[in-house]
Scaffold this active site. Structure first.
Site, PDB file in Angstrom:
ATOM      1  N   HIS A 269       0.829  -1.208   0.000  1.00  0.00           N
ATOM      2  CA  HIS A 269       0.000   0.000   0.000  1.00  0.00           C
ATOM      3  C   HIS A 269       0.863   1.259   0.000  1.00  0.00           C
ATOM      4  CE1 HIS A 269      -4.185  -1.132   0.112  1.00  0.00           C
ATOM      5  NE2 HIS A 269      -3.927  -2.085   0.971  1.00  0.00           N
ATOM      6  N   GLU A 334      -5.524  -3.702  12.302  1.00  0.00           N
ATOM      7  CA  GLU A 334      -6.596  -3.508  11.330  1.00  0.00           C
ATOM      8  C   GLU A 334      -7.043  -4.866  10.780  1.00  0.00           C
ATOM      9  OE1 GLU A 334      -7.281  -1.051   7.123  1.00  0.00           O
ATOM     10  OE2 GLU A 334      -5.250  -1.508   7.821  1.00  0.00           O
ATOM     11  N   ASP A 368     -10.696  -7.596   1.380  1.00  0.00           N
ATOM     12  CA  ASP A 368     -10.605  -6.306   0.705  1.00  0.00           C
ATOM     13  C   ASP A 368     -11.611  -6.176  -0.429  1.00  0.00           C
ATOM     14  OD1 ASP A 368      -8.686  -5.100   2.215  1.00  0.00           O
ATOM     15  OD2 ASP A 368      -7.021  -5.490   0.852  1.00  0.00           O
ATOM     16  N   HIS A 427     -35.513  22.542  36.751  1.00  0.00           N
ATOM     17  CA  HIS A 427     -35.677  21.133  36.408  1.00  0.00           C
ATOM     18  C   HIS A 427     -36.609  20.464  37.421  1.00  0.00           C
ATOM     19  CE1 HIS A 427     -32.220  21.763  33.805  1.00  0.00           C
ATOM     20  NE2 HIS A 427     -32.303  20.520  33.361  1.00  0.00           N
TER      21      HIS A 427
END
Length: 437
Positions: A269, A334, A368, A427
């Site tokens: 990559h 990953e 992939d 509140h």
């Protein structure tokens, strides 16, 4: 000869070595950030005019209007029709598998009614609705990734996103038919031939032609990443992705050529990618190293692979597979390959990984492209707290609360006490009114 770090979990300084291996300086380049800031500000101010100007400058085009930079549905279908038969069949099968997988992810909200007497009629739940409009950034030119189109666009459409706007740069007018065909198959609604920070700005702020989106997804270069960081908050983004990673946990029985090529698959990559092998068999690691040396000269991207392996790769010897899994959880990669003969029994040991590839026949490359699960995965250890891209990234959740008159009295007393304790009397009074009624 290639030099790859080799060390063992029994080394006295193992932790320091592993920490040094995993350390990655992801600091942003200040000059890039300044340039991106200027481009975004200009796009926000001038809209289409700025987008056209930057697109012509950076992609070497001569567009006079945005209409020249938008592709029609007919052009996308023509790109699909132009593909060789084997490419079209592969793309269609991959798209089908990605769609089927994501259709199994939850799409519906839920609710329940309280059953106790003092809360009867009270309903609580969650409503899930798709985002209205999403922007998809796709790298263009020679770096064309049709798989990115499928992985980002299909879950968005499965989620029910009403409009999907794709931007893709076309340097020198070069349009990639596979990318456009993937857009046609994925149901992308509009495609603009623009890229870089100017495309991110157009999606985030909207222009006269490009509609503003709710979220921007998809990979890009350093300028795109910097732009996505800067517009986060105006719109959502998918994630800030780091370099690609693979960790192979092997029992020493897989063909070493297979493991070497799996390490290459991420190293090719870019030079910052990380490929790590963890194995209890030191002799087997020697065999993998021999395969690396044998196969590397055959790789067209061998210089990128070599740099990545030498700078950020490692071959690590461990005591056993239990320790290998513990180290995998520490790394939180990953992509994690369990290249083990009986891999299924080890899956439960893994708690931190973007995607787990089970068994020696499950190469990361299948994930992939065509296995079905999403390939947009957390990097840089963020798998410890984040998940793959999915249908849920294109949805938003609204809490549902319907309190009955009876329930308002019961819960109102609780809310009033807590509100007074926090020093917020309005509140408390808001709750008290319902109790007193």
């Amino acid at each position: 000869m290639i030099t790859i770090k080799r060390f063992s979990s029994t080394d006295t300084d193992f932790k320091a070595k592993l920490d040094a291996l995993l350390a990655f300086e992801g600091a942003q380049d200040e000059s890039i950030d300044r340039t991106v800031a200027d481009i975004l500000a200009d796009v926000k101010k001038r809209g289409d005019e700025a987008v056209i100007e930057y697109t012509n400058r950076f992609d070497r085009l001569t567009a006079k209007s945005m209409s020249e930079l938008e592709l029609s549905h007919e052009e996308l279908q023509q790109a699909l029709a132009s593909l060789p038969a084997d490419q079209r069949a592969a793309l269609e099968l991959a798209a089908q598998r990605v769609r089927v997988y994501h259709e199994r992810q939850p799409l519906q909200g839920w609710q329940y009614e309280e059953q106790s007497d003092d809360l009867k009629g009270t309903m609580l739940g969650q409503k899930i609705t798709p985002l209205d409009r999403v922007g998809l950034y796709v790298p263009g030119g020679k770096a064309a990734y049709p798989s990115s189109v499928l992985m980002n666009a299909i879950p968005a459409k499965v989620a029910g996103v009403k409009e999907l706007i794709m931007v893709v740069p076309t340097p020198n007018g070069e349009r990639n038919a596979l990318v456009l065909a993937a857009a046609a198959l994925s149901g992308v609604d509009r495609v603009f031939c623009i890229g870089g920070a100017q495309a991110v700005g157009a999606l985030a702020y909207g222009t006269q032609t490009v509609p503003q989106v709710d979220k921007i997804v998809g990979p890009g270069n350093a300028y795109v990443a910097a732009a996505k960081r800067r517009v986060f908050g105006v719109v959502g983004i998918d994630m800030v992705a780091g370099p690609s990673e693979i960790l192979v946990v092997c029992d020493g029985k897989t063909d070493p050529d297979w493991v070497a090529m799996d390490l290459f698959s991420q190293a090719e990559h870019d030079e910052l990618a990380q490929s790590i092998l963890v194995c209890p068999d030191a002799a087997y690691i020697d065999r993998v190293y021999a395969s690396i040396e044998k196969l590397l000269p055959t790789m067209p991207r061998q210089e990128i692979i070599r740099t990545a392996l030498q700078d950020r790769g490692a071959l690590i010897t461990v005591r056993d597979l239990d320790e290998a899994c513990a180290i995998a959880n520490r790394i939180a990669p990953e992509h994690l390959e369990l290249s083990i003969a009986d891999a299924d029994q080890w899956v439960d040991k893994i708690t931190n990984a973007g995607a787990i590839f089970i068994g020696p026949y499950t190469s990361e490359s299948l994930g992939d492209y065509c296995a079905g699960p999403n390939h947009v995965l957390p990097t840089s250890g963020s798998a410890r707290f984040s998940s793959p891209l999915g249908v849920y990234d294109f949805q938003k959740r609204s809490s549902l609360i319907r309190v009955s008159q009876t329930g308002a009295k019961t819960l109102g007393r609780v809310a009033s006490i807590l509100a007074q304790g926090e020093g917020l009397p309005a509140h408390a009074k808001s709750a008290d009114y319902r109790v007193e009624s």
